[in-house]
Structure formats: structure tokens, C-alpha cells
Design a protein around this motif. Structure first.
Motif, mmCIF file in Angstrom:
data_model
loop_
_atom_site.group_PDB
_atom_site.id
_atom_site.type_symbol
_atom_site.label_atom_id
_atom_site.label_comp_id
_atom_site.label_asym_id
_atom_site.label_seq_id
_atom_site.Cartn_x
_atom_site.Cartn_y
_atom_site.Cartn_z
ATOM 1 N N GLY A 35 70.879 32.111 50.416
ATOM 2 C CA GLY A 35 70.803 33.693 50.031
ATOM 3 C C GLY A 35 71.529 34.099 48.538
ATOM 4 O O GLY A 35 70.599 34.961 47.938
ATOM 5 N N GLY B 116 68.011 31.323 52.595
ATOM 6 C CA GLY B 116 68.746 32.229 52.985
ATOM 7 C C GLY B 116 68.303 32.847 54.525
ATOM 8 O O GLY B 116 69.108 33.446 55.243
ATOM 9 N N ARG B 117 67.225 32.562 54.999
ATOM 10 C CA ARG B 117 66.742 33.009 56.281
ATOM 11 C C ARG B 117 65.896 31.831 57.020
ATOM 12 O O ARG B 117 65.031 31.296 56.437
ATOM 13 C CB ARG B 117 66.025 34.170 56.178
ATOM 14 C CG ARG B 117 65.506 35.106 57.175
ATOM 15 C CD ARG B 117 65.198 36.404 56.580
ATOM 16 N NE ARG B 117 64.119 36.575 55.777
ATOM 17 C CZ ARG B 117 62.787 36.180 56.112
ATOM 18 N NH1 ARG B 117 62.635 36.364 57.276
ATOM 19 N NH2 ARG B 117 61.790 36.326 55.321
ATOM 20 N N ALA C 258 74.489 31.246 53.074
ATOM 21 C CA ALA C 258 75.000 31.885 51.998
ATOM 22 C C ALA C 258 74.644 31.229 50.800
ATOM 23 O O ALA C 258 74.099 31.832 49.815
ATOM 24 C CB ALA C 258 76.422 31.675 52.157
ATOM 25 N N ARG D 266 77.066 28.755 58.490
ATOM 26 C CA ARG D 266 76.921 29.844 57.677
ATOM 27 C C ARG D 266 77.137 29.521 56.259
ATOM 28 O O ARG D 266 76.294 30.417 55.479
ATOM 29 C CB ARG D 266 78.425 30.537 57.993
ATOM 30 C CG ARG D 266 78.631 31.805 57.715
ATOM 31 C CD ARG D 266 77.873 32.750 58.366
ATOM 32 N NE ARG D 266 78.008 33.065 60.020
ATOM 33 C CZ ARG D 266 78.971 33.786 60.428
ATOM 34 N NH1 ARG D 266 79.630 34.273 59.600
ATOM 35 N NH2 ARG D 266 79.274 33.887 61.659
ATOM 36 N N TYR D 267 77.736 28.673 55.544
ATOM 37 C CA TYR D 267 77.605 28.249 54.303
ATOM 38 C C TYR D 267 76.315 27.784 53.824
ATOM 39 O O TYR D 267 75.798 28.125 52.694
ATOM 40 C CB TYR D 267 78.419 27.293 53.997
ATOM 41 C CG TYR D 267 80.028 27.342 54.198
ATOM 42 C CD1 TYR D 267 80.334 28.598 54.254
ATOM 43 C CD2 TYR D 267 80.825 26.419 54.115
ATOM 44 C CE1 TYR D 267 81.786 29.131 54.091
ATOM 45 C CE2 TYR D 267 82.394 26.905 54.533
ATOM 46 C CZ TYR D 267 82.627 27.910 54.392
ATOM 47 O OH TYR D 267 83.933 28.482 54.706
ATOM 48 N N ARG E 168 74.530 27.981 64.104
ATOM 49 C CA ARG E 168 75.217 29.256 64.499
ATOM 50 C C ARG E 168 76.867 29.273 64.738
ATOM 51 O O ARG E 168 77.274 30.536 64.724
ATOM 52 C CB ARG E 168 74.476 29.820 65.878
ATOM 53 C CG ARG E 168 72.900 29.808 65.697
ATOM 54 C CD ARG E 168 72.234 30.418 66.659
ATOM 55 N NE ARG E 168 72.639 31.823 67.340
ATOM 56 C CZ ARG E 168 72.331 32.751 66.848
ATOM 57 N NH1 ARG E 168 71.495 32.920 65.980
ATOM 58 N NH2 ARG E 168 72.764 33.933 67.173
ATOM 59 N N ARG E 169 77.063 28.302 65.086
ATOM 60 C CA ARG E 169 78.553 28.194 65.395
ATOM 61 C C ARG E 169 79.666 27.532 64.453
ATOM 62 O O ARG E 169 80.588 27.159 64.746
ATOM 63 C CB ARG E 169 78.757 27.625 66.650
ATOM 64 C CG ARG E 169 77.839 28.466 67.638
ATOM 65 C CD ARG E 169 78.465 29.963 67.983
ATOM 66 N NE ARG E 169 79.779 30.219 68.116
ATOM 67 C CZ ARG E 169 80.337 30.478 69.288
ATOM 68 N NH1 ARG E 169 79.099 30.982 70.307
ATOM 69 N NH2 ARG E 169 81.301 30.805 69.865
ATOM 70 N N THR E 170 79.287 26.980 63.461
ATOM 71 C CA THR E 170 80.000 26.261 62.399
ATOM 72 C C THR E 170 79.900 27.032 61.045
ATOM 73 O O THR E 170 79.103 27.570 60.625
ATOM 74 C CB THR E 170 79.698 24.710 62.188
ATOM 75 O OG1 THR E 170 78.652 24.854 61.317
ATOM 76 C CG2 THR E 170 79.638 24.035 63.697
ATOM 77 N N PRO E 171 81.220 26.999 60.520
ATOM 78 C CA PRO E 171 81.266 27.559 58.827
ATOM 79 C C PRO E 171 80.071 26.660 58.074
ATOM 80 O O PRO E 171 79.574 27.336 57.170
ATOM 81 C CB PRO E 171 82.582 27.134 58.478
ATOM 82 C CG PRO E 171 83.293 26.909 59.810
ATOM 83 C CD PRO E 171 82.629 26.318 60.785
ATOM 84 N N TYR F 187 73.470 24.533 66.816
ATOM 85 C CA TYR F 187 74.923 24.537 66.867
ATOM 86 C C TYR F 187 75.571 24.684 65.389
ATOM 87 O O TYR F 187 76.262 25.586 65.265
ATOM 88 C CB TYR F 187 75.599 23.453 67.854
ATOM 89 C CG TYR F 187 76.939 23.652 67.803
ATOM 90 C CD1 TYR F 187 77.706 24.398 68.888
ATOM 91 C CD2 TYR F 187 77.901 22.878 67.042
ATOM 92 C CE1 TYR F 187 79.087 24.497 68.711
ATOM 93 C CE2 TYR F 187 79.462 23.045 66.936
ATOM 94 C CZ TYR F 187 79.789 23.744 68.051
ATOM 95 O OH TYR F 187 81.216 24.043 67.764
#
Lengths: 522, 355
Positions: free
Chosen positions: B222, B289-290, B219, B215-216, B209-212, B206
Motif C-alpha cells: 500500500g 496493497g489489495r 502495508a 498485515r505487513y 488475516r491473522r498474523t502481523p 491465515y
């Protein structure tokens, strides 16, 4: 001087005929014919992105021509690598020095072709001796055993030149060699160049300092947008001739902005100072004010402190000093994300290392700065995110197959639009753009400029940095010129002209050394 | 004529994307392959009892690997998790056995729930120390966590002078008799440790995939500079991933101590390597990053099924190690091929736009 005399005194050592180099998205060199004369200084001038560096990379074997040929002594040569070019006696000193900081001067000079005893161990004594001879020739008292990291930049440049000379370079390419040198070092470099010229070495000299070019050059070649727009002997050439050929008579019609009323001041800087790592100032007491709806163009040469200024505003350098206000509220001392929230957005110069996360998707890149808008508590609304991305893709006319593809699959222009979309999604009041047209083709450029105009009309304040004279003259409502970290000129759109702007952008060190040499001749 | 010419690349693109799909699901396919292989070759492999035992083994590594996945995605590495498992296990054992001695014959006793909280806190603190070293003192993650690996292991040994805390049955008086349930209890027939894996996995997926925050993390791994310039608070993100990894290690420490009803200071040695292997097998890129939480869990299952199955087939432990190593190398080789293919398919799609 007749053509025949010319040919006798300075024979052509290398020719490019019909040379074309295409990169994905741009034509860097467009059917150029170039003659490199031996025993002379061949000066090469043009704006950033005009193709100078590409042409030199082709000659030095770093890149290969897409079509056309290189001739030496009237027979075509094909350089597959820098080694091939080196074997033909071509040496290049890049603007960014390629030295090993933790090895000694002599180790650096003989890197890859060490003197060896019985083909096994390195003959240091021999290398040291040869280095000493080279340094004497270059009038520099540098001990062969010194670590390169302990040398000043100017001395490092000399080591690079010595490296080329040690390989018996008959053609020596110097890419902006004086950009990091002090006035005294420039003098020594010019003496070295003089001597090499007497020895019959063909020198290619790239620089942005026009007075310097006129002083040292024998032949001049001007490049613009990958084409050669002027090539002749230096006699009768003056600054205005160079400028004319650099930008051309007919301007690349970027339609002038429709005049619109400017709003109240949004961004205000007072005495912003950033120290340079090696001493001195990267940004030296810069103060400026930008109003809503205004496009402020900052012109200057590389290393003038333009990018650093923008980085100070966005908050990248925590040790920067000075007052930065947005809408009257101080933001200096705050984090990058706090500044973004208060309405500043930066489009960095280097898309690859600063602007984008290459392996992430287009969607993820676009919304990275504005995820807050789709988040309630800590839950992201992916549907809203996709909607927003689709909206911006349409508005910015970004050509993409799918927003889920990695951003690296896009062309330069489309990547730049993704970066701009990311910045705009934060709904900024001030948009900082560092070389927004770098590395994108003409069509995409026009598109980016159109977007900038529209945004300004909607009341966004834009500060953009460029080294393209034409761009700065046609896009900006107001122009600031920077040199050596200081603001050296300010022009309103009405009273800016090419020569004045270029003169203001000449670094003080070059001027010092010019007046110095004038005094000597007087 | 012209239609043929345009068909050819299209067909190639289609076969490319099918191949890509197979490559993307490769860890899952590998899991099915080893599963079927052992179901045929090893007697009793499919029995319910064996499934439960195997999942319990896998759960330990999988939980660690989930924490490790976040760290690796953010561009770092956490070598200290195995030692933190050992340390937190010892803390749990000490608290069950002794409580905290205040001197003068007084001691604070904790019940099972409180012990779990304290142990988790110890794990998080260990992670926070890693985060502090890496962000504030600028130590490379490999070195920082290598240091904490030794420190945590040393502390674990010091806590008991190298001895084992035995008989952690707990007592009803202090409310610690439920401690054993963590490792051996079950809920509707599924062991508690499996439930913990499911819980950790769902929370992590969760977050990813679903929280900032998630995503950070991607990032930062990456492109750290780019992320910072986009307003990502890089230091905070790094603190989080190491603290989360420490928490995962603490959970594993609790489970193992409870399962063994004893705490041994050498517990968890080389666990960090298994966790890294599971993450890599699941498609996490070591350069950051992945990566996916689901992939990591499948990766942990492949390793677990492989080693348990080989044991059941009577393959020697030495050969098991060799086979495990080969599988990991093969996984990375295939991963590279997938990356190349994926880039090509994306470029083709972009090329089809004519730009």
C-alpha cells in the motif's frame, strides 16, 4: 508619491477581487483583493499555509477560484488551465522545478511548443538559436544542448525563467526562487529581475527572506490565514512591519501551557551529521537534549534540515552519523523498528506518502506500528485490536463512520489524528512531530495542540517542527532555530520573540549576500 | 419536505451498498454463472469423474496463484514461477531416478519425504534469490524475476540436456514408490493435490488475516515508505513473499512430476501468466496493497472451469484463449468500477457524520 503617479508608473495588470478558494476542510483564500502591478516587483509574504501559493496557482491557472473573479484590463478572465494563463502572458516558476532532467536545455524551454519545420519535424537549429539569445539576455553562459541534469540547481532555475520568457510572459511569478541559489547566483537573478522590470514585466516574488524582499520589492502584500493583512508600496516598510502583519497583533490564542515540572533527559543527540545528496550538509553537527515532559519546538525555513533531523532520529537515513541516545542507551545504527521499540515515534510531515497507507482501513493504519501488542506467537488477537482502536478513537475524538473505512475517506485533521494515534499506540517516550498542523483546519489544529499539551503533562518528551512562528512561540517550552542544517539559535520560552527567531532562521547564504551588497554600496 | 430531502441520499446510499456487495462477490457470481452454463450446455460436466479431473487442473494454477497473490499484494510481481515449476520438477525427477551421485559408484538415495523436502527447499532458494535481487541489489521485480525465469528454465534444460526423465515409478528399495501418490493418490476420496491446495490456501489465508506478517505484506504494497517509517522491516517482508511464491512453485513442480510420472524440462511454461490472471480475476490489485487469498482461489476456479468446460463443449483451443483474455479484461474493468463505488460509499458514510 501620489496615487496618480503610482498608477502611471506601474499600472495594475491583473486584479483579484473577492477571491475565495476553499479546499475540503480549509479555506485557503478568504475574500482577497490583490493588485498586480506591471513593471514592478510585487512581493508576497506570509507564513507557510497563509495562502501565497494558492493565490499564485489561481493566477497561473493551476487552480480555480471557488468564488470571486480575476480581472485583466478590467475584464474578467477565467483560466481553466495553465495554457489559458500562458496565452494571457502569465508564467510561473515553481519552487519545485518542473524540468525534464534527461532532455537538453533547449528541448526543455520549448517543451510543448516546439519550433517546427512545415509543421512536422522539430527545428533544432532554430530552437538552439532562440535559447542562446534567451541565455544571453539572462547573462548565463549555458549551452542549449546541455542536459538539464548536468546543471546546478541555480542554473536550472534560470532555465525555468527562460522557459517563461520564451512564452512572452508579461507576468512572471517566482515562488521562492532564491531558496536554492548561491549568493552570486542571487545577484545575477536580481539583475535579471531588474531588467525585466524595466521591460515592463510584472513580477510576483514570493520569499521567506525578509531582507531580500525589502531590497528587491516595489510593492508588498502580506497574507495571513488566507486573508490579506497588509498591502502597500515598499517605502517605509521594515522587517518589524512585515512580521507584525504576518502574525498579527492579537495572537491566535493557543492557551499557554500550564507550567509543569520537567523530568530527566530522555533524548540526547550529539554531533548528528547527514550529508546532502548534492553535496554539503542536510544536518550539520546538531546536538540537543530533550527532557521528559518538555515540548521542544524547532523553527526554521523549508530546507533548513529540520525534517531531515527528525528522520535521522527515527533512523530513516542509514548513512547518518553521530550519537543518538534514549535514556542513556545508544540507538544510532539500529533499525527503525528497533528505535520504535525503544520509545521513539515519528509523525511525518507528509501524511499521504509517509504517514498513512491510503488504501488500508483506519484500523489497520492505527495499529501498524504496534501489532506486536496484540500478537501471541504469530497469532493476532483481532478483538483486542478492535478494542484498542475504539479506545483511541474515543480518546483522540476522531470522527469516523467506521474503523473499517479506508483512511483516505477522512478529512486532513482526522487523518492526522489517526497518524498520532498510531504513534501513541507504541507508547513512546519521545514523540517527533514534523509540521503537525500542516493541511488541517483551525479547529483540528487546536485539538492537536491540546493533545500535545496533555501528552507533555503526562511526561512525554515532544520534539516538533514547524514553520509557523506563532505556533512555535506559544507551544514550546524551548525553541531551537535551524538554518542550513545547523542550530542557529536557542531560546527559552520566556525570552523568545518574533524578530529574534526570524533573524536566527535566515540562511547564512542570504546574509552573506546582504553583507556583500552592503559593502558594494558603501 | 425535509424528510424527503434526507431520504433521497439515504436510499441512494443503500442501493449503493447493495450494488457494492454484488460487485464484491462478482468473482463468485461469475463462477456460479460459468458453472451453471456448462452444467446445462456440456454433457457429463457434472459427473463426479469430471469434477475430480477439473479440480486437479485447477489445483495447479490455484497453488501458484496463492503465492503470486502475496507477491502482488506486496507491490511486486513474480514471473519466475513457471520456470521454477519446471526446475523443481526436474530436481524431483532426478532425485527419484538417480539420487545424488557422490562418485566412485556411491550415490545417496532419498525417500519420497526427503525428496519433497529438498524440492521445496530448491523452490524457496529460487524465491530467496529473487528476494535478494529485489531488496539488496535494487532490481525492479519485473526484471529480476524475468532474469530468474530464464536462468531457472535454462538450468532445467541443462539438468537433462533437454531430455525427459521417464518412468518415475520409484522403487520400494529406496522408499520412493510412494512418489506417485502425490499426483494420483487420494485421501477419503479427494485427490492429494486438492488437499495440498486446501492446506496452502488455509495457511496463506491465515497468514494474510491473522498474523502481523500478513498485515505487513498489505502495508508494504500500500505504501512502502509509510510502512518503513512505521517500523515494518520491508526487506524481510519482500524476502518472505518471494520465498513463499517459490515454495508454491515447488509444490506444483512435485505434483506435476508425480502426475506425469516423468519430468520434462519445458513443464510450466506460461504458468506464471495463468497465476497472475487468477490473482487479478480474484480482485488483487496490480499496484499492490489489495487482494484476498479466497478471491484468488475462486479466480483460479473460474479460469479452470471456463477452459475445461469449453473443451467439453468442443470449442476450439484458439477461441478458448480469446475468451480467457476477454474475461480477464472484463474482471479488471469491473474492479475499477467497484473501487470507485467503494470510495464513494465510504465518503458518504463519512459525510453523514458532518465532517
Amino acid at each position: 508619491m501620489s496615487q496618480r503617479e503610482l498608477a502611471e508608473r506601474a499600472p495594475v495588470g491583473l486584479k483579484i477581487r473577492n477571491g475565495t478558494k476553499v479546499y475540503p476542510g480549509t479555506v485557503a483564500l478568504d475574500a482577497v483583493d490583490f493588485d498586480l502591478r506591471m513593471g514592478a516587483v510585487n512581493v508576497l509574504v506570509g507564513e507557510n499555509g497563509a495562502g501565497k501559493s494558492t493565490m499564485m496557482k489561481v493566477i497561473a491557472g493551476v487552480e480555480r477560484l471557488t468564488s470571486g473573479e480575476i480581472l485583466m484590463k478590467d475584464e474578467p478572465v477565467d483560466f481553466h488551465s495553465t495554457d489559458d494563463a500562458t496565452k494571457r502572458g502569465i508564467g510561473i516558476v515553481h519552487q519545485e522545478l518542473n524540468l525534464f532532467p534527461d532532455l537538453s536545455v533547449s528541448d526543455n524551454i520549448f517543451m510543448g511548443r516546439e519550433c517546427r519545420r512545415f509543421g512536422i519535424d522539430i527545428d533544432r537549429a532554430e530552437q538552439r538559436e532562440q535559447t542562446r539569445v534567451l541565455m544571453q539576455r539572462l547573462e548565463h553562459d549555458i549551452d542549449p544542448d546541455t542536459m538539464v541534469s548536468e546543471l546546478r540547481v541555480g542554473q536550472q532555475q534560470i532555465v525555468e525563467i527562460a522557459k517563461s520568457l520564451a512564452q512572452d510572459a508579461r507576468i512572471l511569478i517566482l515562488d521562492e526562487p532564491t531558496s536554492a541559489l548561491s549568493a552570486a547566483e542571487v545577484e545575477i537573478l536580481f539583475r535579471v529581475i531588474d531588467e525585466l522590470r524595466r521591460d515592463g514585466v510584472g513580477i510576483v516574488y514570493i520569499s521567506h527572506r525578509l531582507e531580500e524582499l525589502i531590497r528587491i520589492g516595489d510593492y508588498i502584500t502580506v497574507l495571513r490565514d488566507g486573508k490579506i493583512t497588509g498591502a502597500q508600496s515598499m517605502q517605509g516598510v521594515d522587517v518589524s512591519w512585515i512580521v507584525r502583519n504576518m502574525i498579527g497583533d492579537a495572537s491566535k490564542s493557543y492557551a499557554k501551557a500550564e507550567p509543569h515540572a520537567l523530568g530527566s533527559p530522555v533524548l540526547h543527540l550529539e554531533d548528528v551529521v547527514l550529508l546532502r545528496a548534492g553535496g554539503g550538509f542536510a544536518v550539520d553537527n546538531v546536538s540537543l537534549t530533550v527532557r521528559a515532559g518538555e515540548i521542544l519546538g524547532i523553527y526554521g525555513l523549508m530546507g533548513a534540515g529540520r525534517s531531515e533531523l527528525l528522520e535521522c532520529i527515527i533512523g530513516r537515513h542509514s548513512h547518518a552519523r553521530g550519537r543518538i541516545e534514549i535514556d542513556g542507551n545508544r540507538i544510532d545504527g539500529r533499525s527503525i523498528s528497533a528505535r520504535i521499540r525503544r520509545g521513539i515515534a515519528l509523525i511525518p510531515e507528509d501524511r499521504k506518502t509517509d504517514g498513512l497507507i491510503q488504501i488500508a482501513s483506519i484500523r489497520e493504519n492505527m495499529t501498524l506500528s504496534s501489532l506486536r501488542d496484540f500478537t501471541r506467537g504469530f497469532h493476532m488477537d483481532l478483538k483486542a485490536e478492535r478494542g484498542r482502536v475504539a479506545d483511541f478513537v474515543r480518546r483522540m475524538t476522531i470522527k469516523i463512520a467506521s474503523p473499517e473505512n479506508p483512511v483516505a475517506s477522512l478529512s486532513g485533521g482526522n487523518q492526522q489524528k489517526v497518524v498520532i494515534a498510531k504513534a501513541l499506540m507504541t507508547e513512546p517516550k519521545v514523540l517527533l512531530m514534523d509540521e503537525p498542523s500542516r493541511g488541517i483546519d483551525i479547529g483540528a489544529k487546536a485539538e492537536v495542540f491540546r493533545v500535545m499539551r496533555e501528552l507533555a503533562k503526562e511526561g512525554l518528551a515532544i520534539v516538533f517542527v514547524t514553520s509557523d512562528l506563532e505556533e512555535v512561540l506559544s507551544l514550546s517550552d524551548r525553541i531551537l532555530v535551524m538554518a542550513d542544517g545547523r542550530v542557529t539559535g536557542e531560546f527559552d520560552r520566556g525570552d523568545a520573540n518574533e524578530t529574534a527567531v526570524i533573524r536566527a532562521s535566515a540562511p547564512a547564504s542570504a546574509e552573506r549576500h546582504l553583507t556583500h551588497s552592503e559593502e558594494k554600496t558603501a | 419536505m425535509s424528510s424527503q430531502a434526507t431520504d433521497a441520499p439515504k436510499r441512494e446510499a443503500v442501493s449503493g451498498s447493495t450494488l457494492l456487495l454484488i460487485l464484491k462477490a462478482r468473482t463468485f457470481i461469475a463462477l456460479i454463472v460459468v458453472f451453471v452454463f456448462f452444467a446445462v450446455m456440456a454433457p457429463n460436466f457434472l459427473s463426479a469423474a469430471n469434477m475430480v479431473i477439473m479440480s486437479k487442473h485447477v489445483a495447479l494454477n490455484a497453488i501458484l496463484a496463492i503465492g503470486m497473490t502475496f507477491v502482488i499484494i506486496s507491490g511486486g510481481i513474480d514471473l519466475s514461477v513457471g520456470s521454477v515449476v519446471g526446475l523443481t520438477g526436474m530436481v524431483a525427477g532426478y532425485l527419484v531416478l538417480n539420487g545424488i551421485d557422490l562418485g566412485m559408484g556411491w550415490a545417496i538415495r532419498f525417500n519420497t519425504f526427503e525428496i519433497c523436502l529438498i524440492v521445496c527447499l530448491v523452490g524457496i532458494i529460487a524465491g530467496a534469490i529473487n528476494g535478494f535481487l529485489i531488496t539488496k541489489l535494487n532490481v525492479a521485480p519485473f526484471i529480476a524475476t524475468l532474469g530468474t525465469l530464464y536462468v531457472a528454465r535454462g538450468l532445467a534444460l541443462l539438468s537433462s540436456d533437454g531430455r525427459t526423465f521417464p518412468n518415475l515409478g520409484g522403487s520400494e528399495e529406496w522408499g520412493t514408490d510412494t512418489f506417485r501418490a502425490i499426483g494420483s493418490g487420494d485421501f477419503i476420496g479427494i485427490p492429494i493435490s486438492i488437499w495440498m491446495l486446501i492446506g496452502t490456501g488455509l495457511v496463506a489465508a491465515y497468514i494474510a488475516r491473522r498474523t502481523p506478517l500478513g498485515r505487513y505484506i498489505y502495508a508494504v504494497g500500500g505504501n512502502e515508505r509509510g510502512a518503513a517509517l512505521s517500523g515494518v522491516k520491508v526487506d524481510r517482508i519482500k524476502f518472505f513473499v518471494y520465498m513463499f511464491s517459490g515454495l508454491c512453485a515447488a509444490l506444483v513442480g512435485l505434483i506435476i512430476t508425480s502426475q506425469l510420472v516423468a519430468a520434462h524440462p519445458a513443464t510450466g511454461e506460461t504458468f506464471e501468466l495463468n497465476a497472475i490472471a487468477a490473482a487479478v480475476l480474484g480482485g488483487t490489485s496490480m499496484s499492490g496493497g489489495r487482494g484476498r487469498i479466497g478471491g484468488t482461489i475462486i479466480g483460479a476456479f473460474v479460469i479452470g472451469v471456463l477452459s475445461d468446460g469449453l473443451v467439453m463443449m468442443g470449442v476450439s483451443a484458439f477461441w478458448q484463449t480469446v475468451i480467457k483474455g476477454l474475461v480477464i479484461i472484463a474482471a479488471v474493468v469491473v474492479d475499477q468500477a467497484q473501487q470507485r463505488l467503494q470510495a464513494r460509499v465510504a465518503l458518504q458514510a463519512q459525510g453523514a457524520l458532518g465532517k
